[in-house]
Design a protein around this motif. Structure first.
Motif: not given
Length: 416
Positions: A62-74, A95-97, A385-394
């Protein structure tokens, strides 16, 4: 709702008043689907392989700088009539998620959009039902994003309308664009009250929180258990001369100061920094006797469909006092005890026409705004998505294995 807390050594009984409310619309604001015709829907009542008939899946980082997760059909799985967008703690695509993300092959215009969903049951997740022109933006059209809901655990609804075409540069040099991001909390109360079974004598009191958005505190009160120098029993110790206040900072885009939380006026408020842990700490130069701690939070909406109701209610907190050597917790609160959208099915809807956006929760109108940007066909997207910087919480290991769930998605047009 009254929640009783007893700390580990059995010294205090704490009562927190946090009444659940959801009076965000009258019957006049309900969506009347008898006046609409369903033109497209997906009930997910098929095998997992058939998902690809209606939807396209992201497969990669995922190219969005705030998103920590790549995303897959799986990570997009249909089972027993439900679409699961899965979160996994795994390194993939740099990415780690990993999570899931799908969008429709068809495009849509003005109408009523609705999805029945559950959130992933952990902080750090962004549970999204939104519109974006994946087919591309036509000449003369705006790159318009409509977020029907970017939901955050446990019960925060985020609406937004972005104009990504008309960007501008701030004095800081940051390039930005017009949007209308609002955090809606339709369940809960702005008022919280903690009664101590026995008084405590302390020089410090604090509130800490992992709330995903900014905390809005208009009044934070610490009530005197007995008279002392310069105050009487029942007085608010927070407004004593010489009281010091420290916070995690202020949200620069609103007129806010830390001291507004204890200035004795309800028409001002401290608005914390947007990201990261939040905290407010009061201190005195000598011990004070405390029998009660209370605060009012959120902001009062003064316009539109939900005029007179509070938004940005706090999702969690821990209230502590310092006993001279360490912090002692006297009350903990989590909004999932009031309403947990990861355990409850709810319907999130948008009525969109050339003049207005109207946002609905379980068929009831809770917010509306003028449309001056979105006039061209769009695509329906569902994404976790999983967001960095605690945008959606830790972001913690608690996310692993959770999922955003979608029972169905429906699109209607108005009957002529």
């Amino acid at each position: 709702m009254r929640i009783n807390f007893l700390n580990g050594i059995g010294q205090f009984m704490i009562v927190v008043a946090a009444m659940a409310t959801c009076s965000h619309a009258s019957a006049d604001g309900d969506i009347d689907l008898s006046q609409w015709t369903m033109k497209w829907n997906d009930e997910f009542d098929y095998s997992n392989d058939d998902l690809d008939k209606n939807w396209i899946s992201q497969n990669g980082p995922t190219e969005n700088e705030w998103v920590l997760s790549s995303r897959w059909r799986d990570n997009a799985v249909v089972k027993d009539g439900v679409l699961y967008l899965l979160s996994k703690k795994e390194s993939r695509g740099g990415q780690d998620w990993t999570t899931g993300n799908v969008w429709t092959k068809e495009t849509f215009g003005y109408g009523y959009y609705e999805a029945r969903m559950k959130y992933a049951g952990a902080y750090g997740t962004n549970n999204s039902f939104w519109l974006w022109p994946k087919q591309g933006v036509g000449e003369g059209d705006k790159a318009c994003e409509i977020d029907i809901n970017e939901g955050h655990f446990p019960n925060i609804i985020n609406t937004n309308v972005h104009n990504w075409t008309d960007t501008y540069t701030l004095p800081s040099g940051r390039v930005t664009h017009d949007d209308d991001q609002l955090h809606h909390t339709l369940h809960g109360s702005p008022d919280h009250k903690v009664d101590l079974k026995r008084p405590v004598y302390t020089r410090k009191v604090r509130l800490t929180s992992n709330n995903p958005a900014s905390i809005h505190v208009s009044e934070f009160r610490v009530v005197a258990a007995e008279p002392g120098e310069g105050y009487s029993k029942g007085d608010n110790l927070a407004v004593l001369e010489g009281t010091d206040i420290e916070t995690n900072g202020v949200f620069e885009e609103l007129p806010s100061k830390s001291v507004y939380a204890i200035d004795g006026r309800e028409n001002t408020r401290w608005v914390s920094k947007k990201h990261g842990p939040k905290w407010l700490e009061l201190s005195w130069d000598k011990e004070v006797p405390v029998s009660q701690i209370e605060f009012r939070n959120g902001w009062l909406q003064e316009y539109g469909a939900s005029k007179g109701e509070y938004r940005n209610l706090i999702s969690d907190y821990n209230i502590e006092y310092h006993d001279g050597s360490q912090w002692v917790s006297v009350a903990k609160y989590h909004a999932k005890e009031v309403a947990d959208y990861s355990e409850q099915w709810h319907r999130y809807g948008l009525e969109w026409d050339e003049d207005y956006f109207r946002f609905y929760f379980d068929g009831e109108l809770f917010y509306e705004m003028r449309n001056n940007v979105c006039f061209s066909d769009t695509t329906i997207l569902l994404s976790l998505a999983i967001l960095k910087a605690d945008i959606a919480g830790p972001v913690t290991e608690a996310i692993d294995g959770t999922s955003m769930k979608v029972d169905w998605v429906r699109y209607y047009t108005k009957r002529q």
